[in-house]
Scaffold this motif. Sequence first.
Motif, PDB file in Angstrom:
ATOM      1  N   VAL A  91      28.386   9.326  -9.615  1.00  0.00           N
ATOM      2  CA  VAL A  91      29.007   8.122 -10.150  1.00  0.00           C
ATOM      3  C   VAL A  91      29.896   8.547 -11.319  1.00  0.00           C
ATOM      4  CG1 VAL A  91      28.638   5.906 -11.293  1.00  0.00           C
ATOM      5  CG2 VAL A  91      27.116   6.627  -9.436  1.00  0.00           C
ATOM      6  N   HIS A  92      31.163   8.215 -11.234  1.00  0.00           N
ATOM      7  CA  HIS A  92      32.164   8.622 -12.229  1.00  0.00           C
ATOM      8  C   HIS A  92      32.616   7.362 -12.956  1.00  0.00           C
ATOM      9  CE1 HIS A  92      36.159  10.954 -13.038  1.00  0.00           C
ATOM     10  NE2 HIS A  92      36.121   9.886 -13.810  1.00  0.00           N
ATOM     11  N   LEU A  93      32.172   7.202 -14.202  1.00  0.00           N
ATOM     12  CA  LEU A  93      32.483   6.004 -14.982  1.00  0.00           C
ATOM     13  C   LEU A  93      33.629   6.288 -15.940  1.00  0.00           C
ATOM     14  CD1 LEU A  93      28.869   4.802 -15.922  1.00  0.00           C
ATOM     15  CD2 LEU A  93      30.282   4.072 -13.975  1.00  0.00           C
ATOM     16  N   ASN A  94      34.703   5.516 -15.823  1.00  0.00           N
ATOM     17  CA  ASN A  94      35.798   5.581 -16.783  1.00  0.00           C
ATOM     18  C   ASN A  94      35.628   4.484 -17.839  1.00  0.00           C
ATOM     19  OD1 ASN A  94      37.380   7.800 -15.696  1.00  0.00           O
ATOM     20  ND2 ASN A  94      37.715   6.461 -13.937  1.00  0.00           N
ATOM     21  N   GLY A  95      34.416   4.283 -18.240  1.00  0.00           N
ATOM     22  CA  GLY A  95      34.005   3.324 -19.251  1.00  0.00           C
ATOM     23  C   GLY A  95      32.619   3.745 -19.699  1.00  0.00           C
ATOM     24  N   TYR A  96      32.015   2.958 -20.577  1.00  0.00           N
ATOM     25  CA  TYR A  96      30.778   3.401 -21.213  1.00  0.00           C
ATOM     26  C   TYR A  96      29.571   2.517 -20.916  1.00  0.00           C
ATOM     27  CZ  TYR A  96      34.373   5.809 -23.942  1.00  0.00           C
ATOM     28  OH  TYR A  96      35.447   6.560 -24.309  1.00  0.00           O
ATOM     29  N   ALA A  97      29.755   1.214 -20.882  1.00  0.00           N
ATOM     30  CA  ALA A  97      28.631   0.281 -20.929  1.00  0.00           C
ATOM     31  C   ALA A  97      27.701   0.398 -19.729  1.00  0.00           C
ATOM     32  CB  ALA A  97      29.145  -1.159 -21.041  1.00  0.00           C
ATOM     33  N   HIS A  98      28.188   0.886 -18.595  1.00  0.00           N
ATOM     34  CA  HIS A  98      27.354   0.941 -17.394  1.00  0.00           C
ATOM     35  C   HIS A  98      26.626   2.275 -17.239  1.00  0.00           C
ATOM     36  CE1 HIS A  98      30.280  -2.339 -16.119  1.00  0.00           C
ATOM     37  NE2 HIS A  98      29.099  -2.924 -16.203  1.00  0.00           N
TER      38      HIS A  98
END
Length: 359
Positions: A91-98
Amino acid sequence: MNVLMTGDAVGGVWSYAMELARTLRPRGVRIMLATMGPAPSQAQWGEARRAGVELHPSTYRLEWMDEPWDDVDAAGRWLLELARQYEPAVVHLNGYAHGPLPWRSPVVVVGHSCVWSWWRAVHGCDPPGEAWRRYREATRRGLAAAAEVVAPTRAMLRALRACYGLPAGGRVIPNGRDAGRFTPGAKRPMVLAAGRLWDEAKNMRALEAVASGIDWPVCVAGDQRHPVTGELPATGVRQLGRLTPDALARQLAAASIYVLPARYEPFGLGPLEAALAGCALVLGDIDSLREVWADAALYVDPDEPGALGAALTSLIRNPARRQALAQAARTRALALSPRRMAEAYQHLYEQLAAAPARA
């Protein structure tokens, strides 16, 4: 290898995701891109198809928007359902909260930018109010939950440590752009800037302040209206509006100088595209831009419009220096290739996928 990636259609993260997906696809990596925030345009849908991206759009508020947390929670449930459906290797998140969600796959969090480092760079202090303290805690938890944290520059990685207590570690993977999409053309006497006009970090006010004193026309390509407030900024430049990637490439091919007097820019896809297109670069004198461009650009204090005007005038009146800077920037830009970026991410994905499964 399936990779579930998050992103948005607002700014540079979209271009980054398309470039990465397009380059990884022949290497056997398939990207499912889940977007939040404003919906992708028809042109972006077409770009995603050409890149081989399976696009899953939503309109959930992004974590940096006003009162986003109900939407962030709902988006988290939606993302977990997508993960159950596709069983991604990473899983590659380009954000932080998740980041802290109960993923069954290893998580990469990529720090392209963040509110706290943006605010400190633009306003010189921490963001006020409970809402931003909640954002900070959500970001801190997201970074702490990641199997690996990535940033496009050492400067951005340092900012994440300073703002959120990120421990030592993490890795830097510079962004890349396809040189075939941004080629030099017949240069015209034109200064070009590209970016969101409402973003104080881009510092287009400084450019507006000096534009009337520049011998060449000064053009700005980018969104005019703020995505939340809808406000239009004041302007003293020629506004080109939001351009398609092909239209922007044509403008860059024709421009002789590209200017970005930024106060905050964790990497800067705009200067990279401009350098590939043969523009001389005039940039804000900040650590991240110096890290990327070294002596291949001219730097100005973001808080000194007079210095910006002087720098532009000096390049306009000195063609030999302008051409030398343009060549130096293009040489440096060619080394920041999509292939180099994709190889680094594929190596990271394979490392994480081979690690013991997360409980």
